[in-house]
Write a protein that holds these residues in place. Structure first.
Motif, short mmCIF file in Angstrom:
data_model
loop_
_atom_site.label_atom_id
_atom_site.label_comp_id
_atom_site.label_asym_id
_atom_site.label_seq_id
_atom_site.Cartn_x
_atom_site.Cartn_y
_atom_site.Cartn_z
N LEU A 18 -2.10 4.22 0.43
CA LEU A 18 -2.32 4.76 1.77
C LEU A 18 -1.71 6.15 1.94
O LEU A 18 -2.37 7.04 2.50
N TRP B 244 -6.30 1.71 2.15
CA TRP B 244 -5.47 0.67 1.53
C TRP B 244 -6.03 0.14 0.21
O TRP B 244 -5.34 -0.57 -0.52
N ALA C 52 0.82 -1.22 0.00
CA ALA C 52 0.00 0.00 0.00
C ALA C 52 0.85 1.27 0.00
O ALA C 52 0.42 2.31 0.46
#
Length: 323
Positions: A105, A293, A101
């Protein structure tokens, strides 16, 4: 020839991606979702040697009933749903997903930061209330807007995600300070500075959390920490809900102790209807449903790595092992 492995994915609908089947002889079963009380029966019925789970917990009492289980492949980075000590005692290998991620993120982190610093929610509410239409000027004031350039970002935690957040922050012209338990060997090269927890807490314009949830980090930020933050500071949490005392945060936002907060996680997920942050209707608080995510690209990377982990274990070269 040895019997084929039996693989059971307990919560397949937790990821939206194409999952390739492992390149070894196996039986495959999957369930869209599994309640905690259903996991043992489903794994026993299949004689599962490999369990795949994203958020379905497997505790010591469950493992006692699963003598065939040899591997648990967690379809996430966090492994707090698994009793790791019990797995070690029973020789069950546990692997997790890492660094999938690193784009999605951090981008979400800055979506929250920008929305709060630019007062997007507050100004949208003003427009919906007809205030711009009634303005005597071409623009509408009322909510102070602050640039990111020249401000200080404090990071608590500096793994792959923290580093990616720092990189974006530097591109915005922000100063980045970092507090982490491990010494920063490459701080200068990254353009960041190591700082104490106290300095991050007291001097940052924005604090972003990138820590695992452990007994040591649970409620790391509570009332006594919030009161020490700058009055114009933002608190961003795209890591784990339990890192912050939710009631203390709600009080701090209502009373102006800090300027705002952006969260993607809560202590209990999905949250109960009476969760204090879920019911916080303030323009300086943004809550998203644990979706930081979940870009299309990141989920595909996740499931590809998930099968890589399973194949590596079967080949005798386990990777991403946490127990």
């Amino acid at each position: 020839m040895s019997a084929p492995h039996s693989i059971v994915f307990l919560d397949r609908d937790s990821v939206i991606a194409t999952i390739r089947r492992p390149a070894f002889e196996h039986r495959w079963a999957e369930y869209p979702a599994t309640r905690a009380g259903e996991a043992v029966a489903r794994l026993r019925e299949a004689g599962a040697s490999i369990a795949i789970t994203n958020k379905v917990p497997l505790r010591a009492a469950d493992l006692d009933q699963l003598p065939d289980l040899k591997m648990i492949a967690v379809a996430a980075t966090g492994t707090d749903i698994i009793d790791l000590a019990a797995c070690r005692e029973r020789g069950i290998v546990v692997s997790n997903i890492r660094n999938y991620a690193v784009h999605t993120l951090p981008e979400h982190t800055f979506a929250l930061i920008l929305a709060l610093r630019r007062q997007i929610v507050a100004y949208r509410a003003d427009i919906e209330a007809g205030l711009w239409q009634k303005s005597e000027r071409f623009c509408l004031f009322g909510h102070p807007i602050s640039d990111l350039a020249g401000s200080r970002l404090g990071l608590l935690g500096y793994g792959a995600l923290g580093k990616s957040v720092a990189q974006i922050a530097r591109a915005f012209g922000m100063e980045v300070i970092v507090h982490t338990r491990s010494p920063l060997a490459d701080a200068a090269a990254d353009g960041v500075r190591e700082a104490s927890f106290d300095e991050v807490l007291e001097s940052s314009d924005i604090i972003s959390l990138h820590l695992p949830l452990t007994p040591q980090t649970r409620e790391l930020i509570g009332a006594s920490q919030l009161i020490r933050m700058k009055r114009n500071a933002l608190l961003i949490n795209t890591a784990r809900g339990g890192l912050v005392d939710e009631s203390a945060l709600a009080d701090a936002l209502r009373t102006g102790v800090i300027a705002g907060a952006g969260f993607d996680v809560l202590v209990q997920e999905p949250p109960p209807a009476d969760n204090v942050l879920l019911n916080l209707r303030l323009p300086n608080f943004l809550l998203t449903p644990h979706s930081a995510w979940a870009s299309t690209q990141a989920m595909q990377v996740l499931v590809d790595q998930l099968i890589d982990n399973v194949e590596a274990w079967v080949a005798g070269t386990p990777r991403n092992v946490v127990a």
